[in-house]
Design an enzyme around this catalytic site. Sequence first.
Site, PDB file in Angstrom:
ATOM      1  N   ARG A 158       0.824  -1.377  -0.018  1.00 13.91           N
ATOM      2  CA  ARG A 158       0.238   0.137  -0.194  1.00 13.91           C
ATOM      3  C   ARG A 158       1.254   1.475  -0.305  1.00 13.91           C
ATOM      4  NH1 ARG A 158      -5.357  -1.568   3.057  1.00 13.91           N
ATOM      5  NH2 ARG A 158      -6.940  -1.696   1.500  1.00 13.91           N
TER       6      ARG A 158
ATOM      7  N   TYR B 210      -2.570  -0.882   9.382  1.00 15.06           N
ATOM      8  CA  TYR B 210      -3.462  -1.631   9.192  1.00 15.06           C
ATOM      9  C   TYR B 210      -3.625  -1.528  10.779  1.00 15.06           C
ATOM     10  CZ  TYR B 210      -3.669  -3.499   4.870  1.00 15.06           C
ATOM     11  OH  TYR B 210      -3.178  -3.587   3.671  1.00 15.06           O
TER      12      TYR B 210
HETATM   13  P1  NAD Z   1      -8.833  -4.482   6.490  1.00 12.54           P
HETATM   14  O1  NAD Z   1      -9.459  -4.333   5.607  1.00 12.54           O
HETATM   15  O2  NAD Z   1      -7.879  -4.361   7.866  1.00 12.54           O
HETATM   16  O3  NAD Z   1      -9.510  -3.405   8.383  1.00 12.54           O
HETATM   17  C1  NAD Z   1     -10.542  -3.101   8.020  1.00 12.54           C
HETATM   18  C2  NAD Z   1     -10.741  -1.877   9.668  1.00 12.54           C
HETATM   19  O4  NAD Z   1     -11.397  -2.938  10.607  1.00 12.54           O
HETATM   20  C3  NAD Z   1      -9.365  -1.645   9.953  1.00 12.54           C
HETATM   21  O5  NAD Z   1      -9.648  -0.308   9.722  1.00 12.54           O
HETATM   22  C4  NAD Z   1      -9.205  -2.006  11.123  1.00 12.54           C
HETATM   23  O6  NAD Z   1      -8.665  -0.785  11.741  1.00 12.54           O
HETATM   24  C5  NAD Z   1     -10.387  -1.850  11.934  1.00 12.54           C
HETATM   25  N1  NAD Z   1     -10.185  -3.035  13.362  1.00 12.54           N
HETATM   26  C6  NAD Z   1      -9.355  -3.868  13.030  1.00 12.54           C
HETATM   27  N2  NAD Z   1      -9.525  -4.880  14.366  1.00 12.54           N
HETATM   28  C7  NAD Z   1     -10.748  -3.594  15.052  1.00 12.54           C
HETATM   29  C8  NAD Z   1     -11.254  -4.360  16.549  1.00 12.54           C
HETATM   30  N3  NAD Z   1     -10.948  -4.838  17.413  1.00 12.54           N
HETATM   31  N4  NAD Z   1     -12.354  -3.717  16.764  1.00 12.54           N
HETATM   32  C9  NAD Z   1     -12.147  -1.822  15.293  1.00 12.54           C
HETATM   33  N5  NAD Z   1     -11.700  -1.887  14.528  1.00 12.54           N
HETATM   34  C10 NAD Z   1     -10.708  -2.946  13.853  1.00 12.54           C
HETATM   35  O7  NAD Z   1      -7.918  -2.660   6.624  1.00 12.54           O
HETATM   36  P2  NAD Z   1      -8.409  -1.402   5.128  1.00 12.54           P
HETATM   37  O8  NAD Z   1      -9.868  -1.033   4.430  1.00 12.54           O
HETATM   38  O9  NAD Z   1      -7.379  -2.444   4.010  1.00 12.54           O
HETATM   39  O10 NAD Z   1      -7.743  -0.618   5.488  1.00 12.54           O
HETATM   40  C11 NAD Z   1      -6.349   0.119   6.786  1.00 12.54           C
HETATM   41  C12 NAD Z   1      -5.921   0.793   6.482  1.00 12.54           C
HETATM   42  O11 NAD Z   1      -5.163   1.062   5.265  1.00 12.54           O
HETATM   43  C13 NAD Z   1      -6.426   2.023   6.798  1.00 12.54           C
HETATM   44  O12 NAD Z   1      -5.855   3.411   7.464  1.00 12.54           O
HETATM   45  C14 NAD Z   1      -6.341   2.984   5.322  1.00 12.54           C
HETATM   46  O13 NAD Z   1      -7.011   4.310   5.347  1.00 12.54           O
HETATM   47  C15 NAD Z   1      -5.218   2.618   4.865  1.00 12.54           C
HETATM   48  N6  NAD Z   1      -5.247   2.456   3.536  1.00 12.54           N
HETATM   49  C16 NAD Z   1      -4.052   2.456   2.244  1.00 12.54           C
HETATM   50  C17 NAD Z   1      -4.088   2.707   1.024  1.00 12.54           C
HETATM   51  C18 NAD Z   1      -3.023   3.170   1.001  1.00 12.54           C
HETATM   52  O14 NAD Z   1      -2.850   3.025  -0.735  1.00 12.54           O
HETATM   53  N7  NAD Z   1      -1.963   3.984   0.732  1.00 12.54           N
HETATM   54  C19 NAD Z   1      -4.976   2.508   0.525  1.00 12.54           C
HETATM   55  C20 NAD Z   1      -5.950   1.687   1.218  1.00 12.54           C
HETATM   56  C21 NAD Z   1      -6.334   2.144   2.530  1.00 12.54           C
END
Ligand code: NAD
Length: 409
Positions: free
Chosen positions: A122, A230
Amino acid sequence: MITIGVPAESPEEPRIGLTPETAKKLVKLGATVLIRSDAGFSSHFSDDEYKAAGAEIVATDEDAVKSADIVLTVRRPSLALVQAMKQGSMLIAMLDPYSDANGLQTLAKTGASLFAMELMPRISRAQSMDVLSSQANLAGYKAVVDAAAEFDRALPMMMTAAGTVPAARVFVMGVGVAGLQAIATARRLGAIVTATDVRPAAKEQVASLGAKFIAVEDEEFKQAETAAGYAKEMSDEYKKKQAALVADHVKTQDIVITTALIPGRPAPKLLSKAMIESMRPGSIIVDLAVERGGNAELAKAGEVVEHNGVRIMGKLNLSGAIPVNASSLYARNLLAFIEPMIDKKSGALAVNWNDELVRGTLVARDGMIVNTMIAERVVASKTKTRNGTDVAAKNDGAAKRPVPKGSKA
Ligand code: NAD
């Protein structure tokens, strides 16, 4: 000249990894594009549109892959299909790399180079190739739309001559890509939205969408985000505090959308049976994490479970339920990944095997698993515990992911 082949997906998978738009761009880059007849049918892309884009329509999956340098699929294909591929060619797909490590190793032994798009690093250069984001975004939207359709009341507040209809209360648990879209969609439908996450960065994002953030904001919360962005697995002490907060909040909510995931781990259990029992009859839970074991205790993959009048929806492949958009975005993700692999002048395949994105997504090459994490899972899954339980499956809810009926996996 490079050849790109696209076989049909299983009947249960409506998405496809090539659209007429991406076919046209690949042909322009000098590629020969072969697609199995009717492969785009469920996404409403016809053979005629692919033909007009310059692709060739072929009669069978084997015809689509046997001469291809690169094969594009949505899901992990069958062993027979990978065996039909040209020696040393590349398969680019969502291989579901955290599940069935042995199955992956069997595919690896064919000698094909296997790429799992879910493992895309990412970094900003790879944003246009991020299949997790493109698909999760649609799933977050669909979760709210499905919940609204199932809900026996309205979401927005309505002032009518006959009295006021109150706004529904929607609680989103896990505010990554899917959760943020779920918040935005529920807000557009007029619901009162609250959300929780363990990562502090989520707080501002939730507020910017007009929802209220609730979380246990202690010292551990401040450290909960990994360098990759993450969530970490939280301590038992944090989980207890979080459960108390959620228990208090959830009993006033009408719709709960759960999306919480930890990469490579089972989904955290956030909604206990007692919490579900505290909700009013007619409430709806949509568990988007159900493929990784689920966030809600009673959720069942692929089913709607009713408990004390609360419906817990565990539908699989929610982005696949909007196949036209899901295919379009996925196909663009694939195109963005493949484009740098095609030499601009000669049109020949020119993979930079040292590129961070190629190394990050490459699972197997020359008959071997080359991704360390998956190689470790292969070893673990071969180590049986004394009672015969598969160690990998025991340690990882993901390994228990149900394979949709009739899937080629
Ligand atoms: P994910 O699908 O891995 O998880 C979904 C969400 O669940 C996350 O926000 C995580 O913090 C949350 N979570 C995990 N355990 C938890 C708990 N016990 N209680 C409550 N919530 C919990 O996450 P995602 O959608 O892939 O996104 C992860 C991060 O990556 C985010 O910060 C997103 O903005 C970022 N992101 C970055 C890029 C990039 O290119 N830089 C692209 C997409 C997402």
